[in-house]
Motif scaffolding. Structure first.
Motif, PDB file in Angstrom:
ATOM      1  N   GLY A  54     -17.631 -12.411 -71.533  1.00 33.13           N
ATOM      2  CA  GLY A  54     -16.771 -11.695 -70.598  1.00 33.13           C
ATOM      3  C   GLY A  54     -16.285 -12.538 -69.435  1.00 33.13           C
ATOM      4  N   ASP A  55     -16.491 -13.869 -69.497  1.00 34.00           N
ATOM      5  CA  ASP A  55     -16.123 -14.738 -68.379  1.00 34.00           C
ATOM      6  C   ASP A  55     -14.613 -14.915 -68.304  1.00 34.00           C
ATOM      7  OD1 ASP A  55     -18.877 -15.079 -68.370  1.00 34.00           O
ATOM      8  OD2 ASP A  55     -18.803 -17.036 -69.326  1.00 34.00           O
ATOM      9  N   TYR A  56     -14.067 -14.779 -67.104  1.00 34.20           N
ATOM     10  CA  TYR A  56     -12.662 -15.120 -66.921  1.00 34.20           C
ATOM     11  C   TYR A  56     -12.504 -16.291 -65.968  1.00 34.20           C
ATOM     12  CZ  TYR A  56     -12.537 -12.632 -62.413  1.00 34.20           C
ATOM     13  OH  TYR A  56     -12.766 -12.218 -61.130  1.00 34.20           O
ATOM     14  N   ARG A  57     -13.584 -16.614 -65.244  1.00 36.98           N
ATOM     15  CA  ARG A  57     -13.530 -17.745 -64.323  1.00 36.98           C
ATOM     16  C   ARG A  57     -14.930 -18.257 -64.041  1.00 36.98           C
ATOM     17  NH1 ARG A  57     -11.938 -18.995 -58.618  1.00 36.98           N
ATOM     18  NH2 ARG A  57     -12.366 -16.880 -57.945  1.00 36.98           N
ATOM     19  N   GLN A  58     -15.013 -19.579 -63.881  1.00 40.52           N
ATOM     20  CA  GLN A  58     -16.278 -20.234 -63.534  1.00 40.52           C
ATOM     21  C   GLN A  58     -16.110 -20.866 -62.158  1.00 40.52           C
ATOM     22  OE1 GLN A  58     -17.662 -23.029 -66.493  1.00 40.52           O
ATOM     23  NE2 GLN A  58     -18.524 -24.347 -64.935  1.00 40.52           N
ATOM     24  N   VAL A  59     -17.066 -20.644 -61.267  1.00 42.00           N
ATOM     25  CA  VAL A  59     -16.977 -21.122 -59.902  1.00 42.00           C
ATOM     26  C   VAL A  59     -18.250 -21.888 -59.564  1.00 42.00           C
ATOM     27  CG1 VAL A  59     -16.725 -20.401 -57.490  1.00 42.00           C
ATOM     28  CG2 VAL A  59     -15.689 -19.037 -59.294  1.00 42.00           C
ATOM     29  N   GLU A  60     -18.094 -23.082 -58.980  1.00 45.79           N
ATOM     30  CA  GLU A  60     -19.276 -23.780 -58.473  1.00 45.79           C
ATOM     31  C   GLU A  60     -19.615 -23.163 -57.126  1.00 45.79           C
ATOM     32  OE1 GLU A  60     -19.946 -27.955 -58.321  1.00 45.79           O
ATOM     33  OE2 GLU A  60     -19.038 -28.263 -60.281  1.00 45.79           O
ATOM     34  N   VAL A  61     -20.872 -22.852 -56.959  1.00 42.22           N
ATOM     35  CA  VAL A  61     -21.348 -22.251 -55.717  1.00 42.22           C
ATOM     36  C   VAL A  61     -22.539 -23.058 -55.217  1.00 42.22           C
ATOM     37  CG1 VAL A  61     -20.542 -19.911 -56.234  1.00 42.22           C
ATOM     38  CG2 VAL A  61     -22.779 -20.629 -57.016  1.00 42.22           C
ATOM     39  N   PRO A  62     -22.821 -22.993 -53.930  1.00 41.30           N
ATOM     40  CA  PRO A  62     -24.010 -23.695 -53.435  1.00 41.30           C
ATOM     41  C   PRO A  62     -25.271 -23.085 -54.047  1.00 41.30           C
ATOM     42  CG  PRO A  62     -22.780 -22.661 -51.614  1.00 41.30           C
ATOM     43  CD  PRO A  62     -22.091 -22.311 -52.892  1.00 41.30           C
ATOM     44  N   ALA A  63     -26.290 -23.917 -54.205  1.00 35.37           N
ATOM     45  CA  ALA A  63     -27.568 -23.420 -54.718  1.00 35.37           C
ATOM     46  C   ALA A  63     -28.068 -22.322 -53.795  1.00 35.37           C
ATOM     47  CB  ALA A  63     -28.582 -24.556 -54.805  1.00 35.37           C
ATOM     48  N   ASP A  64     -28.346 -21.176 -54.387  1.00 33.23           N
ATOM     49  CA  ASP A  64     -28.790 -20.014 -53.629  1.00 33.23           C
ATOM     50  C   ASP A  64     -29.730 -19.226 -54.530  1.00 33.23           C
ATOM     51  OD1 ASP A  64     -29.122 -17.668 -52.195  1.00 33.23           O
ATOM     52  OD2 ASP A  64     -27.086 -16.953 -52.560  1.00 33.23           O
ATOM     53  N   PRO A  65     -31.021 -19.319 -54.306  1.00 30.58           N
ATOM     54  CA  PRO A  65     -31.957 -18.688 -55.222  1.00 30.58           C
ATOM     55  C   PRO A  65     -31.844 -17.166 -55.315  1.00 30.58           C
ATOM     56  CG  PRO A  65     -33.117 -19.829 -53.437  1.00 30.58           C
ATOM     57  CD  PRO A  65     -31.658 -20.035 -53.234  1.00 30.58           C
ATOM     58  N   SER A  66     -31.035 -16.553 -54.468  1.00 29.46           N
ATOM     59  CA  SER A  66     -30.860 -15.100 -54.556  1.00 29.46           C
ATOM     60  C   SER A  66     -29.630 -14.716 -55.376  1.00 29.46           C
ATOM     61  CB  SER A  66     -30.742 -14.496 -53.157  1.00 29.46           C
ATOM     62  OG  SER A  66     -29.494 -14.857 -52.577  1.00 29.46           O
ATOM     63  N   GLY A  67     -28.718 -15.678 -55.618  1.00 29.52           N
ATOM     64  CA  GLY A  67     -27.489 -15.381 -56.339  1.00 29.52           C
ATOM     65  C   GLY A  67     -26.456 -14.638 -55.510  1.00 29.52           C
ATOM     66  N   LYS A  68     -26.714 -14.452 -54.236  1.00 35.92           N
ATOM     67  CA  LYS A  68     -25.860 -13.651 -53.369  1.00 35.92           C
ATOM     68  C   LYS A  68     -24.435 -14.197 -53.266  1.00 35.92           C
ATOM     69  CE  LYS A  68     -25.789 -10.142 -50.495  1.00 35.92           C
ATOM     70  NZ  LYS A  68     -25.775  -8.797 -51.016  1.00 35.92           N
ATOM     71  N   GLY A  69     -24.278 -15.529 -53.231  1.00 39.37           N
ATOM     72  CA  GLY A  69     -22.945 -16.126 -53.148  1.00 39.37           C
ATOM     73  C   GLY A  69     -22.080 -15.762 -54.342  1.00 39.37           C
ATOM     74  N   CYS A  70     -22.680 -15.734 -55.520  1.00 43.22           N
ATOM     75  CA  CYS A  70     -21.959 -15.361 -56.734  1.00 43.22           C
ATOM     76  C   CYS A  70     -21.583 -13.878 -56.692  1.00 43.22           C
ATOM     77  CB  CYS A  70     -22.815 -15.678 -57.962  1.00 43.22           C
ATOM     78  SG  CYS A  70     -21.958 -15.530 -59.534  1.00 43.22           S
ATOM     79  N   GLN A  71     -22.500 -13.070 -56.227  1.00 39.76           N
ATOM     80  CA  GLN A  71     -22.228 -11.636 -56.092  1.00 39.76           C
ATOM     81  C   GLN A  71     -21.046 -11.414 -55.151  1.00 39.76           C
ATOM     82  OE1 GLN A  71     -25.317  -9.405 -54.141  1.00 39.76           O
ATOM     83  NE2 GLN A  71     -24.283  -7.454 -54.458  1.00 39.76           N
ATOM     84  N   LEU A  72     -21.038 -12.112 -54.017  1.00 39.65           N
ATOM     85  CA  LEU A  72     -19.946 -11.956 -53.046  1.00 39.65           C
ATOM     86  C   LEU A  72     -18.617 -12.437 -53.612  1.00 39.65           C
ATOM     87  CD1 LEU A  72     -21.826 -13.028 -49.793  1.00 39.65           C
ATOM     88  CD2 LEU A  72     -21.153 -10.701 -50.484  1.00 39.65           C
ATOM     89  N   ALA A  73     -18.649 -13.513 -54.417  1.00 39.80           N
ATOM     90  CA  ALA A  73     -17.412 -14.003 -55.054  1.00 39.80           C
ATOM     91  C   ALA A  73     -16.834 -12.932 -55.980  1.00 39.80           C
ATOM     92  CB  ALA A  73     -17.696 -15.286 -55.827  1.00 39.80           C
ATOM     93  N   CYS A  74     -17.697 -12.271 -56.724  1.00 39.21           N
ATOM     94  CA  CYS A  74     -17.246 -11.216 -57.633  1.00 39.21           C
ATOM     95  C   CYS A  74     -16.721 -10.009 -56.855  1.00 39.21           C
ATOM     96  CB  CYS A  74     -18.382 -10.801 -58.561  1.00 39.21           C
ATOM     97  SG  CYS A  74     -17.903  -9.575 -59.801  1.00 39.21           S
TER      98      CYS A  74
END
Length: 181
Positions: A117-137
């Motif tokens: 289901g991926d439409y885009r891949q984004v490099e994000v800073p290492a964040d053990p909570s995954g919060k940055g990825c959640q905010l991007a979405c």
């Protein structure tokens, strides 16, 4: 007499089940202290650390730190006592003979990959909570779900996969996922 045999049979069955249950991860927790051995693991899977603890008579608990870069290995720490657990998203830990305990509730799914289901891949800073990825979405109207892959699993950097449809969750220690819409 028959009740006594029945009671013993049930007792043996419970003991057999408890012995065969492997210790698994309490994702998002560390247990600092009490270390008597450590070793790197290539797989990046806390289950390998758990299994090593189960086979070692001295082991009472274990802690596992996820790899932080592609060149670094994950590390397993075996413990001679059961230190108190501390919240730490860098790690997973467990006590010998316990089952899996993963954070529940909210929209963040620890130890879960939503493959496809991926439409885009984004490099994000290492964040053990995954919060940055959640905010991007959450910042994109077309994003319905996301998966954050810890550094060292698909490259040196952390990777965030944004998804335009919700896929089935699969247990994988590499990832943190969530559904937004």
């Amino acid at each position: 007499m028959r009740r006594m045999w029945l009671g013993r049979g049930v007792g043996w069955l419970v003991a057999l089940i408890l012995v065969s249950v492997p210790a698994m991860a309490q994702v998002g927790f560390d247990r600092p202290g009490g270390d008597y051995a450590s070793f790197p693991t290539r797989s990046g899977d806390p289950a390998q650390c758990s299994a090593r603890c189960e086979r070692d008579q001295r082991c009472r608990a274990w802690a596992f730190s996820y790899p932080m870069t592609e060149s670094a290995n994950a590390v397993c720490w075996l413990k001679s006592r059961v230190p108190p657990r501390l919240a730490s998203t860098c790690c997973a830990s467990g006590v010998r003979g316990t089952g899996v305990i993963e954070p529940r509730g909210g929209v963040i799914e620890f130890g879960v990959d939503r493959f496809g289901g991926d439409y885009r891949q984004v490099e994000v800073p290492a964040d053990p909570s995954g919060k940055g990825c959640q905010l991007a979405c959450e910042g994109e109207v077309g994003c319905r779900a996301w998966t954050y892959v810890r550094p060292g699993y698909v490259g040196a950097s952390a990777v965030c996969y944004l998804k335009n449809h919700i896929t089935r969750p699969a247990h994988k220690p590499c990832c943190i996922s969530g559904v937004v819409r």
